[in-house]
Design a protein around this motif. Sequence first.
Motif, PDB file in Angstrom:
ATOM      1  N   HIS A   1     -53.294  -2.486  18.506  1.00 41.86           N
ATOM      2  CA  HIS A   1     -54.004  -2.223  17.257  1.00 41.86           C
ATOM      3  C   HIS A   1     -52.978  -2.043  16.142  1.00 41.86           C
ATOM      4  O   HIS A   1     -51.942  -1.375  16.327  1.00 41.86           O
ATOM      5  CB  HIS A   1     -54.854  -0.961  17.414  1.00 41.86           C
ATOM      6  CG  HIS A   1     -55.845  -0.763  16.319  1.00 41.86           C
ATOM      7  ND1 HIS A   1     -55.476  -0.333  15.059  1.00 41.86           N
ATOM      8  CD2 HIS A   1     -57.188  -0.960  16.269  1.00 41.86           C
ATOM      9  CE1 HIS A   1     -56.559  -0.249  14.297  1.00 41.86           C
ATOM     10  NE2 HIS A   1     -57.602  -0.627  15.011  1.00 41.86           N
TER      11      HIS A   1
ATOM     12  N   ASP B   1     -52.820  -0.167  13.665  1.00 43.82           N
ATOM     13  CA  ASP B   1     -52.585   1.212  13.234  1.00 43.82           C
ATOM     14  C   ASP B   1     -51.795   2.023  14.256  1.00 43.82           C
ATOM     15  O   ASP B   1     -51.514   3.200  14.023  1.00 43.82           O
ATOM     16  CB  ASP B   1     -53.917   1.917  12.950  1.00 43.82           C
ATOM     17  CG  ASP B   1     -54.564   1.418  11.669  1.00 43.82           C
ATOM     18  OD1 ASP B   1     -53.916   0.650  10.939  1.00 43.82           O
ATOM     19  OD2 ASP B   1     -55.730   1.792  11.398  1.00 43.82           O
TER      20      ASP B   1
ATOM     21  N   GLU C   1     -61.851   9.494   8.533  1.00 45.79           N
ATOM     22  CA  GLU C   1     -62.557   8.214   8.550  1.00 45.79           C
ATOM     23  C   GLU C   1     -61.759   7.128   9.264  1.00 45.79           C
ATOM     24  O   GLU C   1     -62.322   6.297   9.979  1.00 45.79           O
ATOM     25  CB  GLU C   1     -62.872   7.800   7.110  1.00 45.79           C
ATOM     26  CG  GLU C   1     -63.869   8.744   6.434  1.00 45.79           C
ATOM     27  CD  GLU C   1     -63.908   8.596   4.919  1.00 45.79           C
ATOM     28  OE1 GLU C   1     -63.120   7.758   4.393  1.00 45.79           O
ATOM     29  OE2 GLU C   1     -64.691   9.299   4.265  1.00 45.79           O
ATOM     30  N   ARG C   2     -60.426   7.147   9.109  1.00 51.87           N
ATOM     31  CA  ARG C   2     -59.597   6.139   9.769  1.00 51.87           C
ATOM     32  C   ARG C   2     -59.561   6.354  11.280  1.00 51.87           C
ATOM     33  O   ARG C   2     -59.637   5.392  12.060  1.00 51.87           O
ATOM     34  CB  ARG C   2     -58.168   6.168   9.210  1.00 51.87           C
ATOM     35  CG  ARG C   2     -58.016   5.711   7.766  1.00 51.87           C
ATOM     36  CD  ARG C   2     -58.307   4.235   7.584  1.00 51.87           C
ATOM     37  NE  ARG C   2     -57.344   3.365   8.232  1.00 51.87           N
ATOM     38  CZ  ARG C   2     -56.307   2.814   7.605  1.00 51.87           C
ATOM     39  NH1 ARG C   2     -56.092   3.069   6.328  1.00 51.87           N
ATOM     40  NH2 ARG C   2     -55.496   1.988   8.250  1.00 51.87           N
TER      41      ARG C   2
ATOM     42  N   ILE D   1     -61.658   8.001  13.425  1.00 52.50           N
ATOM     43  CA  ILE D   1     -62.868   7.825  14.246  1.00 52.50           C
ATOM     44  C   ILE D   1     -63.271   6.362  14.355  1.00 52.50           C
ATOM     45  O   ILE D   1     -64.153   6.011  15.149  1.00 52.50           O
ATOM     46  CB  ILE D   1     -64.053   8.657  13.709  1.00 52.50           C
ATOM     47  CG1 ILE D   1     -64.485   8.172  12.320  1.00 52.50           C
ATOM     48  CG2 ILE D   1     -63.719  10.143  13.705  1.00 52.50           C
ATOM     49  CD1 ILE D   1     -65.800   8.762  11.855  1.00 52.50           C
ATOM     50  N   GLN D   2     -62.609   5.490  13.583  1.00 49.55           N
ATOM     51  CA  GLN D   2     -62.866   4.062  13.682  1.00 49.55           C
ATOM     52  C   GLN D   2     -61.984   3.389  14.739  1.00 49.55           C
ATOM     53  O   GLN D   2     -62.173   2.208  15.035  1.00 49.55           O
ATOM     54  CB  GLN D   2     -62.642   3.385  12.328  1.00 49.55           C
ATOM     55  CG  GLN D   2     -63.651   3.791  11.272  1.00 49.55           C
ATOM     56  CD  GLN D   2     -63.340   3.198   9.903  1.00 49.55           C
ATOM     57  OE1 GLN D   2     -62.407   2.412   9.741  1.00 49.55           O
ATOM     58  NE2 GLN D   2     -64.117   3.581   8.911  1.00 49.55           N
ATOM     59  N   MET D   3     -61.052   4.136  15.309  1.00 50.11           N
ATOM     60  CA  MET D   3     -60.185   3.561  16.332  1.00 50.11           C
ATOM     61  C   MET D   3     -60.984   3.272  17.601  1.00 50.11           C
ATOM     62  O   MET D   3     -61.979   3.958  17.889  1.00 50.11           O
ATOM     63  CB  MET D   3     -59.031   4.519  16.632  1.00 50.11           C
ATOM     64  CG  MET D   3     -58.058   4.700  15.482  1.00 50.11           C
ATOM     65  SD  MET D   3     -57.144   3.188  15.075  1.00 50.11           S
ATOM     66  CE  MET D   3     -56.100   3.041  16.522  1.00 50.11           C
TER      67      MET D   3
ATOM     68  N   SER E   1     -64.983   7.049  18.638  1.00 53.97           N
ATOM     69  CA  SER E   1     -66.255   7.503  18.075  1.00 53.97           C
ATOM     70  C   SER E   1     -67.091   8.226  19.121  1.00 53.97           C
ATOM     71  O   SER E   1     -66.842   8.147  20.326  1.00 53.97           O
ATOM     72  CB  SER E   1     -67.051   6.311  17.535  1.00 53.97           C
ATOM     73  OG  SER E   1     -67.628   5.572  18.605  1.00 53.97           O
TER      74      SER E   1
ATOM     75  N   GLY F   1     -66.897  12.313  14.458  1.00 55.91           N
ATOM     76  CA  GLY F   1     -67.872  11.502  13.743  1.00 55.91           C
ATOM     77  C   GLY F   1     -69.265  11.655  14.310  1.00 55.91           C
ATOM     78  O   GLY F   1     -69.547  11.122  15.383  1.00 55.91           O
TER      79      GLY F   1
ATOM     80  N   GLY G   1     -73.697   9.569  11.138  1.00 61.08           N
ATOM     81  CA  GLY G   1     -72.795   9.110  10.094  1.00 61.08           C
ATOM     82  C   GLY G   1     -71.932  10.209   9.509  1.00 61.08           C
ATOM     83  O   GLY G   1     -72.108  11.393   9.787  1.00 61.08           O
TER      84      GLY G   1
ATOM     85  N   CYS H   1     -68.137  12.094   8.674  1.00 64.66           N
ATOM     86  CA  CYS H   1     -67.025  12.529   9.505  1.00 64.66           C
ATOM     87  C   CYS H   1     -66.754  14.002   9.247  1.00 64.66           C
ATOM     88  O   CYS H   1     -66.646  14.421   8.082  1.00 64.66           O
ATOM     89  CB  CYS H   1     -65.771  11.702   9.199  1.00 64.66           C
ATOM     90  SG  CYS H   1     -64.452  11.900  10.408  1.00 64.66           S
TER      91      CYS H   1
END
Length: 224
Positions: free
Chosen positions: A20, A22, A55-56, A58-60, A64, A173, A177, A179
Amino acid sequence: MPTNLYWMVLFVAVGCSAPHPDIRVRQLANGMYEVEGPLAGPFKTREELAQVACERMIQMPGASTLHGRQGKEYCALWYYSPQVEAYFLSYFSDLGGDGPGGRKYCKVPLALRDASTRDPVILGPAHPHPHNWEFSREDMGANHEPDWSPWGSARFVDRSGRIWEHELLLFYGPRNGGCLAYDYNYSSRVVSALRAGRWIPIGKASGTAGDFSFDLFEGQSWLP
């Protein structure tokens, strides 16, 4: 191309996926893990950093709440740049797994490499929980003496003489919806929740090991 060579090339192409973008972590010669920075920033306030970092992270993949106990934790560092006078978030580490009792964990990288910042002030780690919005006993130092942090003393002085305190950020998260961001101060042992752009103290940890406890302040709760 011979058939067996074709299938070998195909297997390598399919079986080896790129990491990934990130995730940027490496192990140093002394065994310490180091992450690169910055991934995000500059932020003038800790609150701004925490909201974006939440926000960054929990998108990994696997971070989630949809993954729950099958999910994955990641670790990052958040730090301060004396030159810019602002806060930054590092890239992530994906080193970790399942501990005793199925508890998720990530190995906190203790070193940071940021070529654009001279003497960065590492303020603490950050990680998401895919299964629980609360800090664990281990997060809050249940197995350590008071004033402990991953870098030694929870309170420290930077090169300029400014006094800081190490703090741990936790992100969760909800399924509906948004965070939720939380902060654990290794020095005061106070837990704060980020609500409407402000840190609100909600409770405090005390004791170690067998006598460890966490008590919510009157009128406060983990969830808003």
